[in-house]
Design a protein around this motif. Sequence first.
Motif, PDB file in Angstrom:
ATOM      1  N   ASN C 231       0.823  -1.129  -0.015  1.00 48.47           N
ATOM      2  CA  ASN C 231      -0.061  -0.083   0.031  1.00 48.47           C
ATOM      3  C   ASN C 231       0.825   1.394  -0.095  1.00 48.47           C
ATOM      4  OD1 ASN C 231       0.851   0.660   2.548  1.00 48.47           O
ATOM      5  ND2 ASN C 231      -1.071  -0.465   3.386  1.00 48.47           N
ATOM      6  N   LEU C 232       0.239   2.241  -0.268  1.00 41.78           N
ATOM      7  CA  LEU C 232       1.014   3.669  -0.283  1.00 41.78           C
ATOM      8  C   LEU C 232       1.679   4.020   0.914  1.00 41.78           C
ATOM      9  CD1 LEU C 232      -1.595   5.882  -1.851  1.00 41.78           C
ATOM     10  CD2 LEU C 232       0.500   5.349  -2.837  1.00 41.78           C
ATOM     11  N   PHE C 233       1.410   3.575   2.187  1.00 45.18           N
ATOM     12  CA  PHE C 233       2.188   3.789   3.275  1.00 45.18           C
ATOM     13  C   PHE C 233       3.418   2.854   3.159  1.00 45.18           C
ATOM     14  CE2 PHE C 233       3.787   2.253   7.392  1.00 45.18           C
ATOM     15  CZ  PHE C 233       4.146   3.278   8.025  1.00 45.18           C
ATOM     16  N   VAL C 234       3.523   1.877   2.918  1.00 45.92           N
ATOM     17  CA  VAL C 234       4.751   0.876   2.741  1.00 45.92           C
ATOM     18  C   VAL C 234       5.642   1.412   1.721  1.00 45.92           C
ATOM     19  CG1 VAL C 234       5.647  -1.305   2.666  1.00 45.92           C
ATOM     20  CG2 VAL C 234       3.526  -0.997   3.904  1.00 45.92           C
ATOM     21  N   ALA C 235       4.950   1.967   0.703  1.00 47.28           N
ATOM     22  CA  ALA C 235       5.464   2.423  -0.382  1.00 47.28           C
ATOM     23  C   ALA C 235       6.551   3.670   0.047  1.00 47.28           C
ATOM     24  CB  ALA C 235       4.665   2.538  -1.683  1.00 47.28           C
ATOM     25  N   GLY C 236       5.797   4.460   0.559  1.00 42.87           N
ATOM     26  CA  GLY C 236       6.421   5.707   0.988  1.00 42.87           C
ATOM     27  C   GLY C 236       7.412   5.548   1.996  1.00 42.87           C
ATOM     28  N   PHE C 237       7.120   4.533   3.094  1.00 43.06           N
ATOM     29  CA  PHE C 237       7.957   4.494   4.159  1.00 43.06           C
ATOM     30  C   PHE C 237       9.332   3.516   3.867  1.00 43.06           C
ATOM     31  CE2 PHE C 237       8.920   2.906   8.502  1.00 43.06           C
ATOM     32  CZ  PHE C 237       9.147   4.142   8.971  1.00 43.06           C
ATOM     33  N   MET C 238       9.323   2.590   3.243  1.00 43.78           N
ATOM     34  CA  MET C 238      10.291   1.819   2.972  1.00 43.78           C
ATOM     35  C   MET C 238      11.295   2.320   1.910  1.00 43.78           C
ATOM     36  SD  MET C 238      10.088  -0.134   5.489  1.00 43.78           S
ATOM     37  CE  MET C 238      11.213  -1.329   5.328  1.00 43.78           C
ATOM     38  N   GLY C 239      12.663   2.494   1.998  1.00 46.23           N
ATOM     39  CA  GLY C 239      13.363   2.901   0.889  1.00 46.23           C
ATOM     40  C   GLY C 239      13.846   4.347   1.333  1.00 46.23           C
ATOM     41  N   TYR C 240      15.024   4.233   0.914  1.00 46.28           N
ATOM     42  CA  TYR C 240      15.506   5.855   0.885  1.00 46.28           C
ATOM     43  C   TYR C 240      16.403   6.228  -0.216  1.00 46.28           C
ATOM     44  CZ  TYR C 240      17.232  10.447   2.465  1.00 46.28           C
ATOM     45  OH  TYR C 240      17.354  11.643   2.550  1.00 46.28           O
ATOM     46  N   PRO C 241      16.346   7.405  -1.147  1.00 45.67           N
ATOM     47  CA  PRO C 241      15.151   8.400  -0.990  1.00 45.67           C
ATOM     48  C   PRO C 241      13.901   7.609  -0.988  1.00 45.67           C
ATOM     49  CG  PRO C 241      16.770   9.364  -2.350  1.00 45.67           C
ATOM     50  CD  PRO C 241      17.171   7.824  -1.965  1.00 45.67           C
ATOM     51  N   PRO C 242      12.488   8.331  -0.485  1.00 49.39           N
ATOM     52  CA  PRO C 242      11.551   7.812  -0.491  1.00 49.39           C
ATOM     53  C   PRO C 242      10.977   7.606  -2.131  1.00 49.39           C
ATOM     54  CG  PRO C 242      11.249   9.475   0.800  1.00 49.39           C
ATOM     55  CD  PRO C 242      12.632   9.455   0.507  1.00 49.39           C
ATOM     56  N   MET C 243      10.011   6.673  -2.292  1.00 48.26           N
ATOM     57  CA  MET C 243       9.448   6.500  -3.334  1.00 48.26           C
ATOM     58  C   MET C 243       8.981   7.568  -4.082  1.00 48.26           C
ATOM     59  SD  MET C 243       6.806   3.336  -4.519  1.00 48.26           S
ATOM     60  CE  MET C 243       7.805   1.911  -4.419  1.00 48.26           C
ATOM     61  N   ASP C 272     -10.306   0.580 -16.451  1.00 43.16           N
ATOM     62  CA  ASP C 272     -10.742   1.424 -17.478  1.00 43.16           C
ATOM     63  C   ASP C 272      -9.601   2.502 -17.822  1.00 43.16           C
ATOM     64  OD1 ASP C 272     -12.944  -0.046 -16.861  1.00 43.16           O
ATOM     65  OD2 ASP C 272     -13.907   1.789 -15.521  1.00 43.16           O
ATOM     66  N   GLN C 273      -9.893   2.673 -19.321  1.00 46.74           N
ATOM     67  CA  GLN C 273      -8.872   3.878 -19.849  1.00 46.74           C
ATOM     68  C   GLN C 273      -9.414   5.111 -19.016  1.00 46.74           C
ATOM     69  OE1 GLN C 273      -6.843   3.967 -22.106  1.00 46.74           O
ATOM     70  NE2 GLN C 273      -7.046   1.886 -22.369  1.00 46.74           N
ATOM     71  N   GLU C 274      -8.310   6.046 -18.873  1.00 48.11           N
ATOM     72  CA  GLU C 274      -8.596   7.183 -18.356  1.00 48.11           C
ATOM     73  C   GLU C 274      -8.602   7.283 -16.954  1.00 48.11           C
ATOM     74  OE1 GLU C 274      -8.129  10.334 -20.290  1.00 48.11           O
ATOM     75  OE2 GLU C 274      -7.390   9.139 -21.542  1.00 48.11           O
ATOM     76  N   GLN C 275      -8.387   6.167 -16.299  1.00 44.41           N
ATOM     77  CA  GLN C 275      -8.541   5.981 -14.740  1.00 44.41           C
ATOM     78  C   GLN C 275      -7.157   6.759 -14.121  1.00 44.41           C
ATOM     79  OE1 GLN C 275      -8.911   1.979 -12.989  1.00 44.41           O
ATOM     80  NE2 GLN C 275      -8.659   2.908 -10.766  1.00 44.41           N
ATOM     81  N   ILE C 276      -7.440   7.296 -13.068  1.00 41.88           N
ATOM     82  CA  ILE C 276      -6.438   8.092 -12.265  1.00 41.88           C
ATOM     83  C   ILE C 276      -5.865   7.000 -11.305  1.00 41.88           C
ATOM     84  CG2 ILE C 276      -5.911   9.778 -10.670  1.00 41.88           C
ATOM     85  CD1 ILE C 276      -6.624  10.809 -13.142  1.00 41.88           C
ATOM     86  N   PHE C 357      -0.932   2.132  -7.404  1.00 38.86           N
ATOM     87  CA  PHE C 357      -1.989   2.042  -6.267  1.00 38.86           C
ATOM     88  C   PHE C 357      -3.531   2.884  -6.565  1.00 38.86           C
ATOM     89  CE2 PHE C 357       2.554   2.176  -4.946  1.00 38.86           C
ATOM     90  CZ  PHE C 357       2.495   1.171  -4.101  1.00 38.86           C
ATOM     91  N   ASP C 358      -4.270   2.223  -5.826  1.00 40.35           N
ATOM     92  CA  ASP C 358      -5.558   2.837  -5.981  1.00 40.35           C
ATOM     93  C   ASP C 358      -5.458   4.116  -5.223  1.00 40.35           C
ATOM     94  OD1 ASP C 358      -8.228   3.756  -5.205  1.00 40.35           O
ATOM     95  OD2 ASP C 358      -8.941   1.897  -5.701  1.00 40.35           O
ATOM     96  N   ARG C 364      -2.398  -1.613  -3.313  1.00 35.82           N
ATOM     97  CA  ARG C 364      -1.639  -1.923  -4.529  1.00 35.82           C
ATOM     98  C   ARG C 364      -2.526  -2.586  -5.443  1.00 35.82           C
ATOM     99  NH1 ARG C 364       3.536  -2.741  -5.219  1.00 35.82           N
ATOM    100  NH2 ARG C 364       4.282  -3.755  -7.306  1.00 35.82           N
ATOM    101  N   LEU C 365      -2.308  -2.136  -6.723  1.00 33.71           N
ATOM    102  CA  LEU C 365      -3.195  -2.375  -8.068  1.00 33.71           C
ATOM    103  C   LEU C 365      -2.281  -3.656  -8.666  1.00 33.71           C
ATOM    104  CD1 LEU C 365      -4.768   0.863  -9.228  1.00 33.71           C
ATOM    105  CD2 LEU C 365      -5.763  -1.148  -8.060  1.00 33.71           C
ATOM    106  N   GLY C 366      -2.755  -4.663  -8.994  1.00 25.43           N
ATOM    107  CA  GLY C 366      -2.068  -5.574  -9.917  1.00 25.43           C
ATOM    108  C   GLY C 366      -1.207  -6.707  -9.130  1.00 25.43           C
TER     109      GLY C 366
END
Lengths: 287, 312, 368
Positions: C231-243, C272-276, C357-358, C364-366
């Motif tokens: 999820n976004l939290f883990v994505a942003g928290f783990m790794g430096y510099p942050p994702m 869907d196409q054009e999805q954010i 990510f949604d 996480r998507l996919g």
Amino acid sequence: MRRSDDDQAGSTMMVWIRAHGFTACVLLFVGLFCLGPVLWQAVTSLKPDQDLVRLPPLIPERVTSVHYDRVLLQSSLPRSLANSMVVAASATVTAIVVGAFCAFALARLPIAGKSVILGVALVTSMFPPIAVISPLYLLMREFGLRDTLVAVGLTHAVYSLPLAVWLLTSFFQQLPKELYQAARIDGCTPVQALLTIMLPLARPGLAVAALLVFIYSWNEFMFALTLTASDTTRTAPVAVALFPGLYEIPWGDLAAASLVVTLPVAGLALAFQRHIIAGLTAGSVKG
Amino acid sequence: MTDRSFTEIKKRSGTIHLSERAWGYLFACPAFILVSLIALAPINAALWLSLRQQLPIFGIDEFVGARNYLQLLGDERFWAACRTTLYFTALSVSAELLLGFGFALLLNRLSDGAGRGLRWAHVMIILPWAIPTVVSAQIWAWLYQPDFGLLNYLLYAAGMTGGRIDWLADPDWAIHAAVVMDVWKTTPFAALLLLAGLKTVPQELYAAARVDGAGTWEQFRRITLPLLMPVVLIVLVFRTMDAIRVFDAVFVLTGGGPGNSTETLSIYAYKTLFQTLQFGYGSALATAMFVLAAVLSLLYLLLLRRHVQESG
Amino acid sequence: MAEVRIELIEKRIGQKIILHPITLTVHDGEFFVLVGPSGCGKSTLLSLLAGLDQPTAGRILFDGSDVTDLEPRERDVALVFQSYALYPHMTVRENMAFPLRVAPRAKRLERNRIEEEVQRVAGFLGLSALLDRRPRELSGGQRQRVALGRALIRKPRLFLLDEPLSNLDAQLRASMRAELLRLHKELKVTTIYVTHDQTEAMTLGDRLAALSQGRIQQIGRPHDIYAAPVNLFVAGFMGYPPMNLLSARLRNDGLQAGPLHLTRPSDAPTVDQEQIVTVGLRPEDVVVAPATDSGNEGAGFGIVRLTEPSGPTLWVTAELNDHSEVVTISGSAQAGFVPKIGERVAVSGPRATLHLFDPTTGQRLGAS
């Protein structure tokens, strides 16, 4: 030779006074206010009886130890001093031991009703001692403790317990929580943690609390007056208050007795002045 | 399965199993028992006694409800003792506070390098505090002695009085003599607390105020006083509690006399309890004293809270 | 040594939920890291494991036996505190011997056996010369070793460490990390290590659990978490510099994140196409090149705002401006390229692993 020494001492003092004139004035003023009456008592205690009834001179022309001889060798004051020593020492030990356990529970253990306990302590110390005197007297008689040092010591211990608990609780709270937790993890029971880790580290706090309890007990008058009835159990302040005077007050003897009774607490207060001030001001200034 | 190994572990550890909470109660227990027995039980007994009439000499012991308290209302001597107590309290506490404040301000100005002056001042100032009250009463009784006491001599020598004043036997002077003695004995306590409070005022505040053009008086009024308010209130609470309960100082100095001119509530209660042996009425007196003290300190606490809220 | 199972452990203080029900198994002999920002509940969880605190619900099992109601001393765990909590009135020797001295009488060692143990552990940690010192006479690193020694001396079933390195300077921290791994390899004690520092978590843990707001966000091996944050939290928290986390629009052929065009990963979900979506790019996958050298398809142009040299890599934060929106992105400078602040650069992510990510749920998507 000797003169020049004096001169030198005198001149360094002059230098100091000139450099710190304000300080010197303040000290003189404070000193006169605080020490004056006591000094006069000391002067009185050294004057022969016939010189006591005439003034001037302020500075005694003759000095005698007759009052001290009489008070220390011919009166029951030494007995009273010993009684006070026993009472104050046992009150101190009791209040500190019982208070330390209670304070530790309040500071670090998850017991309910902490504020109730501290509130009860506050009310107890607010209640006028005069109100409890008669029930207390009856209670002590019931226990067969009438006119004993145990009764006085126990009463002093209990009425100084609130102070001891308040002080010690704040001292325990100042010790890092992790030290207690580490002791627990390392395999201590709470008792072991208290005895091996907390108490040794709280020694300065214990000393302050002990000093305050001792001084309170040494000076306390009302309980000591009502719970004792004879020369053999009388404490020093009671002895001073009821100083025997057949026809007139023996001012010289009384002065000597006053100073002798004051000496132990004054000594303690001066020796541990820093600790006592820390204890007196603890909490009241921070909070 | 898991339950069995749980009990096994308990058995294996082989010691008394107590939770931290249980230990806590165990530790608090001795203090609780002692206080209950020696303090709370007598307090309760006193409250109970105050609802009874007890005159052991006449074998009287009966429940009278609020009669003792009603009797208090009509007791002229009680009201006189109240007035004396409040007069003593107001005079000595305000004098102690003012004098203590003065001492603290002076001592706070002491600055001779290593702070030796302050240490000496501490040594001197703690002495009156440490002296037993009974002893200080005797010391002052001697100073007040009408014929060859130091006070009369000094006043006469300074040309301020015509001669002999019997301080303790004169109904107008006696209570003031007691106040002076009490002020001497307890001003150090007030000064010590206030001095400790002064030491916590950040010096930058004064510097900032000077830059802003504030004079000494303005600095005191706008910075020192507001910041010291909590300490002042604490001194007030402590000293008021003690002054209202005052016993040994006055008892040894005047015994409540001359007449009943220095009879405080404590002394009246003491005499009622131990000289006339009216346990019920004496207890009612003592309880009234407690109420008085409690009301006053509650008032102070409210003041303190309002102050904290205002400044916080 | 023990396997630790946490079953639906929950902690509330009053109405406040500190830990939502947590279930977690730490294997025998594993080096397990709990990582998360301060206030996420990781230290609370550690206190519960140590027995310093009681859970509101749930239970804790060591090797299958329930220890939830046991005292700390009955659990046979050791804990190293962030502040070390060395006993200031005892020497190093006394500090280390303490757990053995207070052991229940039945298990207590003889005096000379205790001294032997102290000598052994002190030798092991290089403390032999310091045994008669007091804690205040020691450096931070030495105190740290004493704390470890005190924890290790009685061979605990479980070894708990609460941010043990955070009071050390950076250099010492690196060497202590290596030391901790060496100790763990030799002693094979089940170890649970709490930290807020994701670098520590990545380098130390056999496995780790990322915590946030009283919930476990993800459990796994460091590499797996790094490669596929859930999820976004883990994505942003783990790794430096942050994702880098950018808002992007899905297109047929790829993803458009502001001025940046990215190749759509093969396993991207069919949406869907054009999805954010929110797209995550690790800075090491983003290449910052001189603006002239802009042959790469999909490169965006931007202005350098910040450069941060870190060993062989030069991290660059650039601001991409595409008329409509401004995107800030960090990447690594092309080898040999040292951009200045304010310089115009080309930013691209040609071989980037994209994490989708949604944006509403943060999940996480996919597949990966």
